[in-house]
Design a protein around this motif. Structure first.
Motif, PDB file in Angstrom:
ATOM      1  N   ASN A 122       0.816  -1.213   0.000  1.00  0.00           N
ATOM      2  CA  ASN A 122       0.000   0.000   0.000  1.00  0.00           C
ATOM      3  C   ASN A 122       0.850   1.263   0.000  1.00  0.00           C
ATOM      4  O   ASN A 122       0.424   2.315  -0.497  1.00  0.00           O
ATOM      5  N   LEU A 123       2.054   1.165   0.573  1.00  0.00           N
ATOM      6  CA  LEU A 123       2.900   2.349   0.753  1.00  0.00           C
ATOM      7  C   LEU A 123       3.659   2.728  -0.507  1.00  0.00           C
ATOM      8  O   LEU A 123       4.269   3.800  -0.551  1.00  0.00           O
ATOM      9  N   GLY A 124       3.638   1.869  -1.528  1.00  0.00           N
ATOM     10  CA  GLY A 124       4.367   2.162  -2.743  1.00  0.00           C
ATOM     11  C   GLY A 124       5.854   1.885  -2.574  1.00  0.00           C
ATOM     12  O   GLY A 124       6.310   1.288  -1.590  1.00  0.00           O
ATOM     13  N   THR A 125       6.628   2.342  -3.537  1.00  0.00           N
ATOM     14  CA  THR A 125       8.075   2.137  -3.525  1.00  0.00           C
ATOM     15  C   THR A 125       8.736   3.294  -2.798  1.00  0.00           C
ATOM     16  O   THR A 125       8.722   4.433  -3.282  1.00  0.00           O
ATOM     17  N   LEU A 126       9.328   3.005  -1.649  1.00  0.00           N
ATOM     18  CA  LEU A 126       9.977   4.053  -0.875  1.00  0.00           C
ATOM     19  C   LEU A 126      11.329   4.392  -1.487  1.00  0.00           C
ATOM     20  O   LEU A 126      12.032   3.509  -1.992  1.00  0.00           O
ATOM     21  N   PRO A 127      11.720   5.651  -1.471  1.00  0.00           N
ATOM     22  CA  PRO A 127      13.005   6.030  -2.083  1.00  0.00           C
ATOM     23  C   PRO A 127      14.185   5.324  -1.405  1.00  0.00           C
ATOM     24  O   PRO A 127      14.146   5.040  -0.207  1.00  0.00           O
TER      25      PRO A 127
END
Length: 633
Positions: free
Chosen positions: A628-633
């Protein structure tokens, strides 16, 4: 001495029997010790020295008490019921601390079942250690700010890592524990906090009683955190309650960066006491990172402007910051939204926003506001639907997005805009509790809205339970202009006039808060939710990033899709199914900043982070998952 790298993963912590050892160090003891240590080295050693106004209070927190959860542990923090006072009229210092930790965790983090805290991100494991409190005053200021330094038992003097933070909003000293404390303490870093001249040290002007350093209600002479004169009126019920952010006389927002800088300096003085064998403690040999959320995010950005090399990196989450050019001041867009947003939320564009138009029906309060604006000649349209659409277009013309307006329903429905505007107008104009702009005041009221004296139990809990901005905890926002079917409009229009008065004291106070560019070479990460409806990223974090880039001082800017300002509200399914929490991105930004500072890992650049909201099926909200949080940098 070269700076030492912090450990790459959380340090193990030692446990020991809890002790209730408290003492007060004389006012100048820390300064003298730091100076004496500095005197053992050459002039190149930059050892800070801050004079403490109220001495230093030390308590150990181990066993059934700890630094991060106050002994509540995961179950206690997740409980919707606050820890009780044995005697509500006279809670102990330990009870007040425990309650303050509970209130500030739950005011910032989403600890609801399925929200992901402790499973997808974060940890609620207890951390034992020592906690120091002091009051420090900036030169020339009327009131002190509170500083707290937590030193975990797992602190490694050879790693020498410090996290410095400022409370979010106008909260008390524990107002950043869910961000800075939760990230730094388990890793063995000392964490230094400041309430940045705000906080919950309220004063009842009936008798001048406020709070001592331990959070307990004190006599007028023993009040330490915030002092104001007793009210001249003999009417006990009508006497106002003084709130530090609003009534300090200092415009604390203009000094936010200096408050954070002083907290950093105090942290090294505390470490010189806690670990004298590893001295001297200087900014040259200790890694220091500043982090904050909301107003705390603005505060650490302002600290990053200052000369002196105190900080190795800065992380700001959802910051309230007024760039040197561009953006909009909080008071500007908040006073505008207070007038227009209730009406605008009835526009058809917000069908499906359950807190705005449940089932597509117009909210009665919004209908009343649209009608009031029409009657006042502010809205020309006759039909309610056209009025709502005109109000929406007004906000869009000012830079709002539909997504930010939709999230702004929280602030609108809870009358938060007016509370913020009253507090900030008073701070900017430097008024006292009895001469606030537009005749507002803070005080207790009865069931009929009439002034009354606060109860003993209410007063005793202000320090632990308050948010720094009334109403709440038995304190009401008293509005002498409130009347009719739309009672808040007259007061909101009056507050807006203070923005329109370009030469007035409120505008002068706001101008004093304008940011400067970060210090040369300082690594900075700014993280902001794209849908933030309290501090819209287009006015604040995003505008700041664009401005610093134009000034040749670029920062790393992470824009998070489907994220707004209040993680604590995501336990409500209507919000949890629409928005993602911001804390995971704050923790990730801290990871990236430390990796850059300690190991030379390149700092991640800008990111537009795509996310996937949780689903709501069969009457239940799906638990948060890493995806849910997507791809974190």
């Amino acid at each position: 001495m070269d700076k030492k790298s912090p450990p790459p993963r959380p340090l193990p912590v030692r446990t020991a029997p809890a002790r209730d050892r408290r003492y007060r160090t004389p006012v100048l003891a820390l300064s003298l010790l730091a100076l004496s240590l500095a005197g053992c080295r050459g002039p190149e050693v930059r050892t800070p020295s801050v004079e403490l106004e109220a001495g230093l209070s030390l308590a150990t927190h181990r066993g059934d008490d700890d630094l991060l959860t106050a002994g509540l542990g995961e179950a206690g923090l997740r409980s919707p019921t606050p820890p009780a006072f044995a005697n509500p009229d006279q809670p102990t210092a330990a009870e007040l601390r425990r309650r303050a930790v509970w209130a500030n965790w739950r005011g910032i983090a989403d600890l609801s079942p399925g929200g992901g805290y402790g499973s997808v991100y974060g940890s609620l494991a207890p951390v034992p250690g020592r906690e120091y409190h002091a009051l420090v005053r900036l030169p020339g200021r009327r009131q002190p700010h509170r500083v707290m330094v937590q030193v975990p038992d797992g602190f490694d003097p050879q790693a020498r890592c410090v996290v410095v933070t400022a409370s979010s909003g106008s909260r008390g000293i524990y107002g950043a524990i869910a961000l800075a404390g939760a990230w730094g303490l388990p890793r063995g870093c000392a964490v230094a906090y400041t309430d940045k001249g705000a906080g919950t040290g309220y004063v009842d002007t009936t008798d001048g009683r406020g709070f001592a350093l331990d959070g307990q209600l004190a006599t007028g002479d023993e009040t330490e955190e915030f002092r104001v004169p007793k009210a001249a009126s003999t009417d006990v019920a009508a006497a106002p309650i003084a709130v530090k952010h609003a009534h300090s006389g200092d415009n604390p927002e203009a000094d936010w960066g200096r408050h954070v800088a002083q907290a950093a300096e105090v942290s090294l003085q505390v470490l010189a006491l806690a670990h004298p064998e590893a001295g001297p403690w200087t900014f040259d040999n200790t890694r220091v990172i500043a982090v904050g959320v909301s107003n705390g995010g603005g505060a650490v950005l302002r600290a990053g402007e200052l000369p002196g090399g105190r900080f190795d990196a800065v992380v700001a989450v959802s910051p309230n910051i007024l760039p040197g050019d561009g953006g909009r001041a909080l008071y500007d867009y908040a006073s505008d939204a207070a007038i227009w947003m209730p009406c605008a939320l009835n526009a058809s564009a917000f069908d499906g926003v359950l807190l705005a138009r449940p089932g597509g029906a117009a909210a009665p309060a919004g209908v009343a506001r649209c009608a009031s604006l029409h009657a006042a000649g502010i809205l020309a349209d006759d039909a309610p639907a056209a009025q709502a659409e005109a109000a929406r277009r007004h906000l869009l013309a000012g830079g709002w997005t539909d997504e930010a307006i939709a999230a702004g329903v929280i602030s609108s429905n809870f009358d938060l805009w007016r509370a913020v505007d009253v507090t900030y107008a008073s701070a900017y104009a430097r008024t006292g509790p009895d001469d606030m702009p537009c005749g507002f005041s803070f005080g207790a009221v009865d069931a009929d809205g009439q002034p009354r004296a606060p109860t003993a139990a209410e007063r005793a809990a202000w320090w632990s339970d308050g948010s720094g901005i009334p109403p709440g905890q038995g304190i009401a926002l008293r509005d002498p202009q409130a009347a009719g079917t739309d009672p808040t409009l007259a007061g909101n229009l009056c507050l807006r006039k203070h923005w329109d008065d370009a030469d007035g004291p409120v505008r002068a106070g706001i101008e004093a808060t304008r940011a400067q560019v970060p210090a040369p070479g300082l690594p900075v990460i700014v993280v902001h939710g794209a849908d933030d409806g309290l501090v819209p990223e287009a006015f604040s974090g995003g505008a700041y990033a664009r401005w610093t880039r134009a000034q040749g001082r670029p920062v790393s800017y992470w824009r998070v899709r489907n994220a707004q300002h209040f993680d604590a509200f995501l336990g409500l399914p209507v919000l949890g199914m629409r928005y993602l929490p911001m804390l995971p991105y704050g923790y990730r930004a801290l990871d990236a900043a430390w990796a850059h500072v300690a190991d030379g890992t390149p700092l991640p650049g800008d990111a537009d982070i795509a996310t996937t909201p949780r689903t709501f099926t069969d009457g239940a909200l799906a638990p948060l998952q890493p995806g849910n949080l997507g791809t974190l940098p």
